[in-house]
Enzyme design. Structure first.
Site, PDB file in Angstrom:
ATOM      1  N   GLU A 138       1.204  -1.060  -0.280  1.00  0.00           N
ATOM      2  CA  GLU A 138      -0.176  -0.482  -0.061  1.00  0.00           C
ATOM      3  C   GLU A 138       0.809   1.252   0.241  1.00  0.00           C
ATOM      4  OE1 GLU A 138      -3.708   2.181   2.368  1.00  0.00           O
ATOM      5  OE2 GLU A 138      -2.431   1.190   3.440  1.00  0.00           O
ATOM      6  N   ALA A 149      -3.070   8.234   7.455  1.00  0.00           N
ATOM      7  CA  ALA A 149      -1.471   8.041   8.303  1.00  0.00           C
ATOM      8  C   ALA A 149       0.213   7.651   8.015  1.00  0.00           C
ATOM      9  CB  ALA A 149      -1.184   7.045   9.398  1.00  0.00           C
ATOM     10  N   HIS A 150      -0.025   8.307   6.299  1.00  0.00           N
ATOM     11  CA  HIS A 150       1.155   7.274   5.274  1.00  0.00           C
ATOM     12  C   HIS A 150       2.223   8.802   5.458  1.00  0.00           C
ATOM     13  CE1 HIS A 150      -0.275   4.079   3.481  1.00  0.00           C
ATOM     14  NE2 HIS A 150      -0.764   4.091   3.827  1.00  0.00           N
ATOM     15  N   HIS A 208      -5.871   6.137  -1.400  1.00  0.00           N
ATOM     16  CA  HIS A 208      -4.792   7.079  -0.871  1.00  0.00           C
ATOM     17  C   HIS A 208      -4.796   8.597  -2.599  1.00  0.00           C
ATOM     18  CE1 HIS A 208      -4.290   6.006   3.167  1.00  0.00           C
ATOM     19  NE2 HIS A 208      -4.380   4.930   2.983  1.00  0.00           N
ATOM     20  N   ASN A 232     -12.336   5.837   2.719  1.00  0.00           N
ATOM     21  CA  ASN A 232     -11.170   6.541   3.165  1.00  0.00           C
ATOM     22  C   ASN A 232     -10.228   6.853   2.708  1.00  0.00           C
ATOM     23  OD1 ASN A 232     -13.019   4.583   5.836  1.00  0.00           O
ATOM     24  ND2 ASN A 232     -12.791   6.400   5.902  1.00  0.00           N
ATOM     25  N   GLY A 261     -17.727   0.956  11.988  1.00  0.00           N
ATOM     26  CA  GLY A 261     -18.516   1.943  13.084  1.00  0.00           C
ATOM     27  C   GLY A 261     -17.357   2.249  13.188  1.00  0.00           C
ATOM     28  N   ASP A 285      -7.862  -3.182   7.772  1.00  0.00           N
ATOM     29  CA  ASP A 285      -7.307  -2.572   7.991  1.00  0.00           C
ATOM     30  C   ASP A 285      -6.378  -2.580   9.579  1.00  0.00           C
ATOM     31  OD1 ASP A 285      -5.690  -0.980   6.144  1.00  0.00           O
ATOM     32  OD2 ASP A 285      -6.718   0.937   6.831  1.00  0.00           O
ATOM     33  N   ILE A 323      -4.948   5.774  11.827  1.00  0.00           N
ATOM     34  CA  ILE A 323      -3.523   4.899  11.509  1.00  0.00           C
ATOM     35  C   ILE A 323      -4.377   3.335  11.197  1.00  0.00           C
ATOM     36  CG2 ILE A 323      -2.918   6.245  12.579  1.00  0.00           C
ATOM     37  CD1 ILE A 323      -2.450   3.923  14.878  1.00  0.00           C
ATOM     38  N   GLY A 324      -5.627   2.598  11.056  1.00  0.00           N
ATOM     39  CA  GLY A 324      -5.850   1.815  10.637  1.00  0.00           C
ATOM     40  C   GLY A 324      -7.214   1.190  12.079  1.00  0.00           C
TER      41      GLY A 324
END
Length: 398
Positions: A138, A149-150, A208, A232, A261, A285, A323-324
Site C-alpha cells: 500500500e 497515516a502514511h 489514497h 477513506n 463503525g 485494515d 491509522i487503521g
C-alpha cells in the site's frame, strides 16, 4: 472405504449469500471438499453440527499487523527466526477469528526498506495457523493530499522510480499479490500498463487518491480492478463529481470497506453492500494494536509518533488521524449484519467468495468440490466456534 472422509451434517452452509441446509463432505487426506456422491460410502465420519453454520475460511485481505506485530518492523536485523515467530503469532491470532488465509499489508516505508521487508512475506504455511498468501504493498505511489497515516516523506511518483527498482523484480514475481496506487499521479497509467503486461498475477487497486471518476475509470479500463477502503483517503462522493467512490456502481471493480463503525457510518456500509453484493469486500485494515490493551503505544516504521488505542479506534496521539483498525474480521461480519440487516451468509460472502474472486484464488473462499477444506464454524450470531484448515480442526472456542 476412505477413513479420511468426513461429513458435516445437520448444518447450514454459507453459499453465494444464502444459508443452505446441506451436508458437506471433505477429505482430510487430500485437504479438499469432495462431491456429495460420497454419501454412498461406508465408514464416513459424520460430524453433527447441531444446526450450526459452516462458512468458507475467512480471507483477511488487508492487515498491517496485530498482537504487537507491525509488518514494517520486519527485517530489521532481528535474531534468527524472529520474523518467522512474529508472522506465526499473527497467523495464530487469525485462526481464532475464523481466518484461514491472509495477505500482509506493507504501508509506505522508506524506499530502501521495501526490498528488505517484502521477501519475508512470500506465501507460506504455519502449523495450526492461517496461511500467509503474500504481500499487499500500500504505497508508496500514493497522493500526499490523501496520505492518511502514511508518511509524506516516503511517497513516490511512478514516473520517477520503477516498481522493479523499488520492490525488486523477484518480489514482484514471488511475493507481491496486490498493489494500491493513486491513478492520477504522473506515470501511474504507464505503471498500470507495465504491471498488467509483466506481472499479470498482481491485482491493482486504487486508493489514497484524489482522482476524479474519469481518471479512475480510465485506469480500470487498463486492468486495475479494485478500490482500497472506499470513502477513506479519497474524494468524498459528490452528486456531480463522484470521484473514485462513484465507480462502485459500474460493475467494473471490487471495493473494500472497513465495517468497524469508525471508518464508515453504518448507513454507508449498507449502501456499499447493496450497490454490488458480489464486489463488496470487508477488510480490517488492522494495525499491531489489534489484540493489545487500550492506551498509548509506541510508533514504528510507518508512524514515528505515539499511537492511541481506544477500543477499536486507533489514532496518532493528539490528532484525529485514523491509522487503521483494531477490529477483527469476524467482528466486521457481525457488524455488517447489525448495521445493514443483511443475513449472515451475505456478510460472510464479503469476507470469503468476493475476495477469492478478486484475487483469483481458485482453491479458497467457496464451499464447493475441489476447493480447500478450510472452514469457519459459526453460531447463528456469527461467533466463530471452530476453525478448520485442510480438513483438520486447528482451533476451537473453549
Amino acid at each position: 472405504m476412505d477413513r479420511s472422509l468426513k461429513c458435516f451434517t445437520n448444518c447450514l452452509l454459507c453459499t453465494s449469500g444464502e444459508l443452505v441446509a446441506q451436508d458437506l463432505y471433505f477429505s482430510t487426506e487430500q485437504g479438499t471438499i469432495t462431491p456429495n456422491y460420497y454419501y454412498r460410502q461406508e465408514g464416513v465420519e459424520r460430524i453433527d453440527l447441531d444446526g450450526k453454520i459452516v462458512a468458507p475460511g475467512f480471507l483477511d485481505l488487508q492487515t498491517n499487523g496485530m498482537k504487537g506485530v507491525h509488518f514494517t518492523q520486519l527485517a530489521l536485523g532481528n535474531a534468527p527466526g524472529d520474523d518467522e515467530r512474529r508472522l506465526e503469532e499473527v497467523s495464530k491470532m487469525e485462526v481464532c477469528h475464523g481466518v484461514t488465509g491472509w495477505w500482509a499489508t506493507v504501508p509506505t516505508v522508506d524506499k530502501d526498506r521495501w526490498k528488505q521487508i517484502v521477501p519475508v512475506l512470500k506465501p507460506r504455511t504455519f502449523v495450526s495457523g492461517a496461511d500467509l498468501l503474500g504481500a499487499h504493498v500500500e504505497g508508496p505511489y500514493l497522493n500526499a493530499s490523501k496520505k492518511g497515516a502514511h508518511s509524506a516523506a516516503y511517497l513516490q511518483e511512478p514516473a520517477k522510480i520503477s516498481p522493479q527498482v523499488l520492490y525488486g523484480d523477484d518480489n514482484l514475481i514471488d511475493a507481491i499479490k496486490l498493489i494500491t496506487l493513486a491513478p492520477e499521479l504522473p506515470g501511474s497509467t504507464a505503471l498500470v500498463d507495465q504491471l498488467q503486461e509483466e506481472y499479470p498475477h498482481i491485482v491493482i487497486s486504487l486508493g489514497h487518491s484524489a482522482a476524479t471518476y474519469e481518471e479512475g475509470l480510465a485506469v480500470l479500463q487498463l486492468g486495475a480492478r479494485a478500490l482500497t477502503h472506499v470513502f477513506n483517503a479519497m474524494l468524498p462522493l459528490h452528486h456531480r463529481n463522484p470521484g473514485l467512490a462513484g465507480l462502485m456502481g459500474t460493475g467494473k471493480c471490487y471495493y473494500s470497506i472497513i465495517p468497524d463503525g469508525i471508518h464508515l457510518h453504518p448507513s454507508l456500509v449498507t449502501l456499499c453492500m447493496r450497490t454490488d453484493p458480489r464486489k463488496c469486500i470487508f477488510i480490517t485494515d488492522s494495525v499491531e494494536l489489534a489484540g493489545l490493551p487500550d492506551g498509548v503505544h509506541g510508533g514504528h516504521g510507518q508512524i514515528a509518533q505515539r499511537q492511541l488505542k481506544q477500543g477499536n479506534k486507533a489514532t496518532i496521539e493528539g490528532t484525529d488521524t485514523l491509522i487503521g483498525g483494531c477490529c477483527t474480521l469476524d467482528e466486521c461480519i457481525r457488524n455488517a449484519v447489525a448495521f445493514t440487516g443483511c443475513n449472515l451468509a451475505e456478510a460472510v460472502q464479503c469476507a470469503t467468495e468476493n475476495i477469492a474472486d478478486m484475487m483469483s484464488e481458485s482453491k479458497r473462499g467457496r464451499l464447493e468440490p475441489g476447493r480447500r477444506a478450510d472452514f469457519a464454524i459459526l453460531d447463528h450470531e456469527g461467533v466463530v466456534l471452530e476453525t478448520w484448515i485442510g480438513g483438520s480442526k486447528v482451533w476451537a472456542r473453549m
